[in-house]
Structures are given as C-alpha cells and as structure tokens.
Enzyme design. Sequence first.
Site, PDB file in Angstrom:
ATOM      1  N   CYS A   1     -11.633  20.710   0.904  1.00 42.61           N
ATOM      2  CA  CYS A   1     -11.025  19.582   1.633  1.00 42.61           C
ATOM      3  C   CYS A   1     -11.889  18.362   1.349  1.00 42.61           C
ATOM      4  CB  CYS A   1     -10.965  19.854   3.125  1.00 42.61           C
ATOM      5  SG  CYS A   1     -10.346  21.488   3.575  1.00 42.61           S
TER       6      CYS A   1
ATOM      7  N   CYS B   1     -16.530  18.107  12.080  1.00 39.42           N
ATOM      8  CA  CYS B   1     -17.209  17.041  12.808  1.00 39.42           C
ATOM      9  C   CYS B   1     -16.670  17.025  14.240  1.00 39.42           C
ATOM     10  CB  CYS B   1     -16.990  15.696  12.131  1.00 39.42           C
ATOM     11  SG  CYS B   1     -17.997  14.388  12.862  1.00 39.42           S
TER      12      CYS B   1
ATOM     13  N   GLU C   1      -8.183  17.924  -2.893  1.00 39.00           N
ATOM     14  CA  GLU C   1      -7.729  17.021  -1.832  1.00 39.00           C
ATOM     15  C   GLU C   1      -6.210  16.896  -1.906  1.00 39.00           C
ATOM     16  OE1 GLU C   1      -6.832  14.877   1.135  1.00 39.00           O
ATOM     17  OE2 GLU C   1      -8.921  15.532   0.905  1.00 39.00           O
TER      18      GLU C   1
END
Length: 520
Positions: free
Chosen positions: A333, A456, A358
């Site tokens: 990714c 994240c 991607e």
Amino acid sequence: MTGPTRPDRPVEGERSRGYAREHADRPASERRGDDRFGNRERADRRGGDRRGGDRRGGDRRGERRPARPAVDLPRQVAYEVIAAVHRDDAYANLVLPAMLREAGLTGRDAAFATELTYGTLRHTGTLDAIVTDAAGRDVQRIDPPVRDALRLGTYQILHTRVPPHAAVSSTVDLVRSVGPGATGFANAVLREITTRDADAWVARLAPAQETDPVGHLALAYSHPQWIVRSFAEALGGDMGETTRLLIEDNERPPVHLCARPGLADPVALADEVGGAPGAFSPYAVYLSGGAPGDLPAVTDGRAHVQDEGSQLVADALVAAPLDGPDGRWLDLCAGPGGKSGLLGALAAPRGARLTAVEVAEHRARLVAQATRGLPVTVLNIDGRTVGGDPELPEGHFDRVLVDAPCTGLGALRRRPEARWRRQPSDLPPLTRLQRELLTAGLRAARPGGLVAYVTCSPHVVETHVTVTEAARRCGFAVDFVDARPLLPAGMPGLGDGPTVQLWPHRHGTDAMFLAVLRRV
C-alpha cells in the site's frame, strides 16, 4: 497511511509564537484589505465577490460594489482556509499553502496565519461549546460564515496573546465582510467570551471528571468522545496518560525529515537545514518550522518529509532477521511514497529491489516521483490481487510492508480537521479492508518471509483485532515476531510485545502501530 512525502505547506513551529501581538492593534489604514486577501485594487477591478456577484447590492455585470471593511491579511487567510475546510471538505495542509502564496504572505505573517488556522481547527469542538453558551443558541444554528469567524475570534481570545479587545474588533471586522447583518450579534458573543479565560470556560461547560471522565476530557481537550474512549482503551484505561496524549495532540508538531540512507547524512543534513538529529530514528532530522518542501535537500531527493514513527516502522521490517534470500521486497500500500522512498534507499546497498503497489493512479504517480533513482518498481494495481496478477505472485517476496489505510487517529496533531471528520461508522469498512490487505501480504510472502503490518492509528480494532483476525483466517501458519528489539535500543514505553504501539506523548512520533509476522 502517512501523509505526502513532500507537503508544500508551512509548518506550525516556534516562530509562530508571539506573532499575535504584531497583528493585534494595526489600524485599519495599515491593514491590507478589500478582496479576500486584502488587495483593494485587485478587488475593485473584479467588481464583486469571488463567485461573480455582490451579496450586498452589486450584480454580475461588473458594477463596482462598496469597499469591504479592512481585515488583517493573516486573519483573512486563516478564515478562508477554515471556511474551505468546513464548507468544501478541503484539507488545510493543501489549501493553506496555496492561499499564502496567493496572498503573498511570508515569514511572520505566514506563521501567524498558520497558527490561527491550525489552532482553530484543532480546538473546534471546545470553541463551538463556548460559542453556543455565549450566544444562547446552538452553534449549528449560526450562519456558517459567521460561525467560522466566531471560531477564529474565540481561538484568538482564549489561546493566543492577542489582547481581547483586538481579537473582538478584528473578528467583528471580519464578520462585517462575510455576514454584515450579524456584526452586533458577533460583537455581543465575543464580548461575553472575553469575560472568562479558557480554563474558566472549561470549568463551566465540561462534565465533572469524577462522574464523566470521557466527556470531561473531550470538551477540555477538544476531541470527540469516541476518540477519547478509543485512546483510553488503547492505553489500558489509564485516564492520566490519556490526558497527556490529548494535550500532545493539541501541540504544534515539529517537522520530521528523513535523510535517505546513502544520499544524506542526518547530522550534516541537520546542520544544512538548521535542525537537529532525531531522538530515535537514525535517519530523522527535526525542524521547528518553515516550509520543508522548499528545502534543497527535499527538492533534490536527498531527504523527504516523514514522521519519525513512520521511519522507525519501515526500518524495523528491514532490521528483522531473515533466513534465506533477501532481494525481493514489497510495499503493498505504497502511496504516497514515504515508506517506499526509505525502503528503496535501504534496498539499494543490499542489492534488493522493492515492488511498490498503489491502487490509486494519482498516488502511484506520487510513489514514482518519491522513488525516482531508487531500485523500485511501481505497480498501479490493487494489492489484494496477490496471486491473481502476474506482477504480484503469491509466495514470492522476502519482506512485505502492509501500511494499511486507516482512520489516521494517530496523526491528529498533524491533520487537525480529521478528528471532526472521522466517525465510528468508518471503522467496519476500513477494518475489513485492512484484514484483506494483510491477508494478501501474508500470501505474497514466501515461506519464512516477513510481513510488517502498520497503521497510523492506535484504535484496538485497527491494530490488535485486525492482526489477530487476519492471522487466524489466512489459511496457513504464521508466527508473531517480537517487534521491540527491531526498534532502537533504549526506546521507552514499548509495552510487553510482541507488537509495538508508538505514541506522541511517549515518543514524540505519530501513534504508529507495528506488528511483524513470519510466514511459516
């Protein structure tokens, strides 16, 4: 996933502190203002607002409208960005640089506009509660342009060193230009807000901490309650540490540069850019402010902008011991390319090659730009097609990074509007995608190969639950590798393993989660 590797935006830093006073009492004759960026001559030529008409009596045939009241230019820019965020779902880090350039703001003026923009966006929840109380009506019932102006004014009153009378006066001037019929209302609301400081407003409006700790922290530190609750859960229910995290989320983060291995030495780069070497990552350089996208080291590809936590989790994948061949790496990714850039630089001296996948075409172009000159092949395909695409064979790669799309709750200090846009309803589709991508990453790894799963976000559903479920459902045996020894020695607060959660308040990084798995 992490943000763009070369953001063209100003950065909130130490230089923005104290600029408020410089703009506090500038007389109208010295303020630039008539169009949205204070250029009176340019606005007069246009003869109307930026939509082509005059909301106060002009028409679309070029009739000259009455001059708008003078508004201090940095405040006008901040208002325009805040309005774009709320009106158009714009992103502040993309809109603000363009508006600063259009307005010709640099240096101290740009820093002041940046401080007002990001500070207002971070504190929106608490500001809205205060405006609601002071106005005697729900903030959502206030006309949006006036509402955004009141948010900006309230932030100045409660969170900057702008004298209250100057904050009130400048905001009333702003309201006069965006909602002329509301100037008296705005003046009354703002004057009521000046009767208390920020702590007194919180004491008046927040639920009692003893009976509703989540509600109290949410209002006191301007986070939605569901996010406060998720942070507390990830921190084991420790409300004191949750408070420290929320405080850190509202601080202006420094810029982190990544000195690309083999292309830049971090100590020399720190000297070149006026920064300091990072605390943990061997590639990190800290900046206190400025526009990092303009640095020669960034423009010529020797460094890129990347949070130190993102550097650490990418480096951990490379540091993990591996038996057998080690020349085929995969970033499943990859957009927009920060981790691919670091992995590509680390692969070069080892004779390895990285395949960067991607699915979004424009982000694939960013990856290609970020990895130019490195041993990286960029594929614009869906990473979930492992085994179904000849360029992405199953059981082929030695090291695999799955930096999965997530809520981004770990980077709220850098993306202030995200805390108000994300909803609990975002989690089910995201966690399903995360499991699918991690399962694909495990399929892509050869037997004995390594997979690093990164998000994240500290939300336990996006971290521990996703990893556990993907490992259980993937159809073959996997082992967890203890990630703690893969990070620099002496890093505090890494927990009991085998996964690692980084935190802004513990490590000065975004809240990155790392799990390393080995395919048996």
